[in-house]
Design a protein around this motif. Structure first.
Motif, short mmCIF file in Angstrom:
data_model
loop_
_atom_site.label_atom_id
_atom_site.label_comp_id
_atom_site.label_asym_id
_atom_site.label_seq_id
_atom_site.Cartn_x
_atom_site.Cartn_y
_atom_site.Cartn_z
N ASP A 232 0.81 -1.21 0.00
CA ASP A 232 0.00 0.00 0.00
C ASP A 232 0.85 1.27 0.00
N LYS A 233 1.96 1.25 0.71
CA LYS A 233 2.78 2.46 0.83
C LYS A 233 3.47 2.84 -0.48
N LYS A 234 3.49 1.92 -1.45
CA LYS A 234 4.08 2.23 -2.75
C LYS A 234 3.18 3.10 -3.61
N ALA A 278 9.26 -9.45 3.82
CA ALA A 278 10.41 -9.27 2.94
C ALA A 278 10.12 -9.81 1.53
N MET A 279 9.47 -10.97 1.45
CA MET A 279 9.15 -11.53 0.14
C MET A 279 8.17 -10.64 -0.60
N THR A 280 7.16 -10.13 0.11
CA THR A 280 6.21 -9.21 -0.51
C THR A 280 6.92 -7.96 -1.02
N THR A 281 7.82 -7.42 -0.20
CA THR A 281 8.57 -6.22 -0.58
C THR A 281 9.45 -6.48 -1.79
N PHE A 282 10.12 -7.63 -1.80
CA PHE A 282 11.00 -7.98 -2.92
C PHE A 282 10.21 -8.04 -4.22
N VAL A 283 9.05 -8.67 -4.19
CA VAL A 283 8.24 -8.81 -5.41
C VAL A 283 7.70 -7.47 -5.87
N ILE A 284 7.13 -6.70 -4.96
CA ILE A 284 6.51 -5.43 -5.37
C ILE A 284 7.56 -4.46 -5.87
N ASP A 285 8.76 -4.45 -5.25
CA ASP A 285 9.83 -3.58 -5.74
C ASP A 285 10.29 -3.99 -7.14
N LEU A 287 8.34 -5.36 -9.41
CA LEU A 287 7.28 -5.12 -10.38
C LEU A 287 7.06 -3.64 -10.69
N ILE A 288 7.42 -2.77 -9.77
CA ILE A 288 7.12 -1.34 -9.95
C ILE A 288 7.70 -0.77 -11.24
N PRO A 289 8.97 -1.04 -11.61
CA PRO A 289 9.47 -0.50 -12.88
C PRO A 289 8.66 -0.98 -14.09
#
Length: 370
Positions: A232-234, A278-285, A287-289
């Motif tokens: 959400d914070k992204k 951490a896994m959620t953060t890794f994936v969302i980071d 995918l963002i680009p």
């Protein structure tokens, strides 16, 4: 073919405003005579991009309970040059052809309600308010006004309303509709939705009862809550509404669960708070680009799943979560970043076709570079 519906014609502002017609039509028929014109950078179109998550959420809402309805009207523009002069304020008939190009209808507001109802059952009747033979400027104006003036009901109002009804029955309907009364309750949606990879898997801080016999108690509530917060914070536009955010989270973790079923245990590092966040953060980071370049739409669960499988999970090894880690007490911002950095190294190794644990300092007994 020409569709005919009983309709009431109105001029709300007399001669100064557009002619409107109010009627009821099956969702599948509306989809045949109404276009959904996409918003474009060149100035054409009015509707935002279709969100598959929202379409599925509306279809699911209708499937969950036969009392669930959509009383709000679709707003469409209709070009009907042969309509004549309808009698204002009386019930007449509106006739809409579907064999003309372009289609006579254009959806101004409600595309996801239309698609969702059609997906559920194309015969589902929907209320429609049509602007008849309105100028293009009027259509654009109405789109902007409707979408900028609409406001979500405040959470406190919803909670107050709930007090006036049978609490258990209402709560069940709200859960089935994935209605979120504040984002902290996403964890409740994850635990109570049968399509969730964490269905009946949240370990609540309550005494167990007979009703908990089928529960697996794999994850803590704070783990789910913080993983949602990491997404959400992204502030990703594709995931701006609750339905899209929930569907993305479910898609992400269903894909992981199916790929690594051996890690779906209460003892797994993956399902501990640090692992899940951490896994959620890794994936969302990662995918963002792709989102920023327009290469993937995170509101499309099928496309998201393919991307996660092919370009993320194919280059990670479940052994990372099974090996002993050298660092302890990683449930901090800095600790979770260590795990994200380690996952990055694992993926680089696998893309280079070297041992996946090469240079992963977080692992006990990990291989050194070279």
């Amino acid at each position: 073919m020409t569709y005919e519906y009983p309709a009431i014609f109105t001029c709300q502002r007399g001669d100064s405003g557009p002619l409107t017609a109010s009627f009821v039509a099956p969702a599948g028929e509306v989809a045949k005579w109404a276009e959904v014109e996409r918003l474009s950078h060149g100035g054409g179109g009015h509707q935002r991009l279709r969100s598959e998550s929202r379409v599925r959420a509306i279809a699911r809402f209708l499937e969950q309970d036969n009392r669930n309805t959509i009383p709000t009207a679709l707003v469409v523009s209709l070009r009907l040059p042969d309509i004549g002069t309808p009698q204002i304020g009386s019930c007449g008939t509106i006739r809409i052809p579907d064999d003309v190009d372009p289609r006579p209808g254009l959806v101004i507001d409600g595309q996801h309600r239309m698609y969702g109802a059609e997906s559920f059952d194309s015969s589902t009747p929907l209320n429609v308010v049509a602007l008849v033979n309105a100028e293009d400027e009027e259509v654009a104006f109405q789109f902007l006004v409707i979408n900028s003036k609409a406001s979500k009901v405040p959470t406190d109002h919803v909670k107050l309303l709930a007090l006036h009804y049978a609490e258990d029955a209402l709560a069940e309907r709200l859960r089935s509709a994935r209605m979120v009364l504040g984002r902290h309750t996403f964890v409740g949606v994850a635990d109570s939705s049968p399509e969730s990879p964490f269905f009946q898997a949240v370990e609540w801080p309550t005494e167990p009862s007979q009703a908990d016999a089928d529960r697996s108690n794999l994850v803590r509530p704070a783990s789910i809550e913080q993983a949602f917060a990491a997404i959400d914070k992204k502030k990703i536009p594709d995931l701006a509404d609750d339905d899209s955010l929930i569907e993305f989270f479910f898609t992400l973790w269903r894909t992981i669960k199916e790929r690594w079923p051996e890690l779906w245990t209460a003892e797994s590092k993956l399902l501990q708070k640090v692992g899940l966040v951490a896994m959620t953060t890794f994936v969302i980071d990662d995918l963002i680009p792709l989102v920023d370049r327009g290469d993937v739409n995170l509101a499309d669960p099928d496309a998201t799943r393919v991307e996660i499988e092919a370009n993320i999970l194919d280059y990670l090894d479940p052994g990372f979560w099974q090996r002993e880690w050298t660092a302890k007490s990683l449930d901090t911002s800095a600790g979770r970043q260590l795990v994200v950095d380690a996952l990055t190294t694992v993926r680089r190794n696998m893309r280079r076709e070297v041992d996946w644990d090469t240079g992963v300092g977080l692992l006990a007994g990990g291989d050194d570079d070279g």
